[in-house]
Design an enzyme around this catalytic site. Structure first.
Site, mmCIF file in Angstrom:
data_model
loop_
_atom_site.group_PDB
_atom_site.id
_atom_site.type_symbol
_atom_site.label_atom_id
_atom_site.label_comp_id
_atom_site.label_asym_id
_atom_site.label_seq_id
_atom_site.Cartn_x
_atom_site.Cartn_y
_atom_site.Cartn_z
ATOM 1 N N SER A 28 34.530 44.308 43.257
ATOM 2 C CA SER A 28 35.040 44.613 41.933
ATOM 3 C C SER A 28 34.760 46.070 41.545
ATOM 4 O O SER A 28 35.246 46.988 42.194
ATOM 5 C CB SER A 28 34.441 43.633 40.917
ATOM 6 O OG SER A 28 35.025 43.757 39.650
ATOM 7 N N HIS A 32 37.917 35.762 41.031
ATOM 8 C CA HIS A 32 37.247 37.059 41.150
ATOM 9 C C HIS A 32 35.778 36.937 41.560
ATOM 10 O O HIS A 32 35.272 37.758 42.335
ATOM 11 C CB HIS A 32 37.364 37.783 39.811
ATOM 12 C CG HIS A 32 37.020 39.233 39.860
ATOM 13 N ND1 HIS A 32 37.819 40.167 40.479
ATOM 14 C CD2 HIS A 32 35.962 39.928 39.351
ATOM 15 C CE1 HIS A 32 37.273 41.363 40.358
ATOM 16 N NE2 HIS A 32 36.159 41.251 39.676
#
Length: 459
Positions: free
Chosen positions: A230, A435
């Protein structure tokens, strides 16, 4: 009552996005198809209305009396499944790992650990952790609100740092300025507004180079292999584009859920808030709020106030990360969730979030927007300069998934096409992979590490 209604409405908004909320069977179908409610897809859409608010607070007899008054909402399988989740979660709340620090966790599972301190060019003191070995160096960098802990919280069977160490790699874990491990400065303190005047640009421009130089010096290596998750990918692209000399120090960069372009971000909460990012940022500054989700007693108290005390409420509400990234219960290790929640979030600056919000609105990967006047003073132009992806010469591998609400496949594809030396792009073969699954998934070894291991061996 107001708080519970607000919580439900936030969850509802997250499920339905910006479309008109349907009713009846259409409403049920919309919820069951959405990744944030995989639980509902296996039972029915009343999970939010019934399970969150009622199951965790009322005796079982009262639950039955309440729910069965409205037979069109009832699904008996829901109660059984929710009870199973609660039981699994509660059974591990007292896990010793909940209270252990990262160093204590690593030591507990039979690995050596070192702590290293480094100071950045602009005065921030960063703390790094190392699981030493004589093998080649791998550097791990966390995402927004995370820290080095992220790479060990999944335990010795699935934690990336442990898996790499077992392979003989010399594992280093970085910590960005502002998280719980890096909250000091040469002359500023966290109570000073100036301490928090940074976004992920400064992390990429100052923090990563300082940590990489220290890692290479101590390990006596010329190059290292970099794995970011990320924001850990965002800051790498900043460094490689703005500090081009560091391209020569990286043998391979692996981007788990790469975040650069955010034009197609799916998260309804992110899309809802992004247009108001400048206003939100200015309001928080005027209120003296500069830190985002710190790891302290106040944050934990706010969780309790807003979400209540039930385990399902803790699971679905208190961890706002799940509402943003999507909720993949199939890959969520419920037994390990208490450990994860005890270490996450680790803190960051509000300006980091504001910078991402600007990217959602502009559709570009560029430096922080200070407004026309501020941009002229700082950059000499009305709009911020874009990061030049053609300057990134490092071999890059991109891992993405279809249901990652923050790194959309179309945005990842755009990044792939702009990178000078992208050597691999890989879609995770699991439909609901979100995610956070890139570091915490139950099947991390099969879905991520199996391919990652091969990649590392080639460079």
């Amino acid at each position: 009552m107001i708080v519970n209604v607000f919580t439900f409405m936030v969850l509802l908004l997250s499920c339905c996005g910006q479309e008109t909320i349907p009713f009846g069977s259409v409403f049920i179908n919309t919820l069951t198809r959405n990744p944030i409610v995989q639980l509902a897809s296996r039972t029915s859409a009343e999970v939010f209305a019934n399970a969150v608010g009622v199951i965790t607070k009322a005796p079982k007899a009262q639950i039955a009396d309440t729910l069965y008054t409205y037979p069109f909402l009832v699904n008996r399988n829901l109660l059984n499944y929710a009870d199973a989740l609660v039981f699994e979660y509660n059974a591990h709340v007292n896990n010793e790992d909940v209270t252990l620090s990262i160093s204590e966790l690593i030591t507990k599972y039979g690995y050596s650990v070192e702590r290293h301190d480094v100071r950045t060019q602009d005065g921030y003191n960063l703390h790094m952790f190392r699981i030493p070995s004589n093998g080649s160096v791998v550097f791990l960098m966390h995402g927004l609100g995370g820290c080095a802990d992220d790479f060990v919280l999944a335990g010795p069977q699935s934690g990336l740092a442990y898996l790499l160490s077992k392979e003989g790699y010399d594992v280093w874990m970085g910590n960005a300025r502002g998280n719980k491990h890096s909250r000091s400065h040469e002359y500023l303190t966290p109570s000073d507004p100036e301490f928090w005047d940074f976004s992920w640009h400064e992390i990429g421009y100052y923090d990563l180079p300082a940590m990489i130089d220290h890692t290479l010096a101590i390990s006596k290596s010329d190059k290292l292999k970099y794995i970011g998750h990320s924001q850990g990918t965002t800051v790498f692209f900043v460094m490689a584009a703005e500090r081009e000399e560091y391209n020569d120090k990286i043998a391979l960069m692996v981007a788990l859920s790469p975040v650069a372009y955010m034009t197609h971000v799916k998260s309804p909460l992110v899309r809802l808030l992004s247009p108001g990012t400048p206003l939100i940022y200015e309001v928080t500054k005027s209120l003296g709020l500069y830190e985002l989700m710190p790891d302290n007693a106040l944050t934990r108290s706010l969780k309790l106030l807003l979400c209540g005390v039930g385990p399902l409420e803790d699971i679905l509400c208190s961890n706002v990360l799940f509402l943003i990234v999507g909720f993949d219960l199939e890959q969520l290790n419920m037994t390990n969730l208490p450990v994860i929640l005890s270490h996450v979030p680790a803190g960051s600056s509000v300006k980091q979030l504001a910078h991402y919000g600007q990217g959602v609105v502009s559709g570009e990967f560029r430096q922080f927007d200070f407004g026309a006047k501020g941009n002229l003073e700082r950059y000499g132009s009305l709009i911020p300069p874009k990061y030049a992806m053609d300057r990134v010469r490092v071999p890059v591998s991109l891992f993405y998934s279809d249901e990652d609400w923050l790194a959309h496949p179309d945005d990842v594809d755009r990044l792939y096409n702009e990178l000078f030396n992208a050597v691999d792009i890989h879609r995770v073969p699991y439909d609901q992979f979100n995610h956070l699954d890139f570091i915490f998934a139950k099947e991390f070894k099969r879905l991520i590490y199996k391919r990652l291991r091969k990649l590392l061996s080639l460079f």
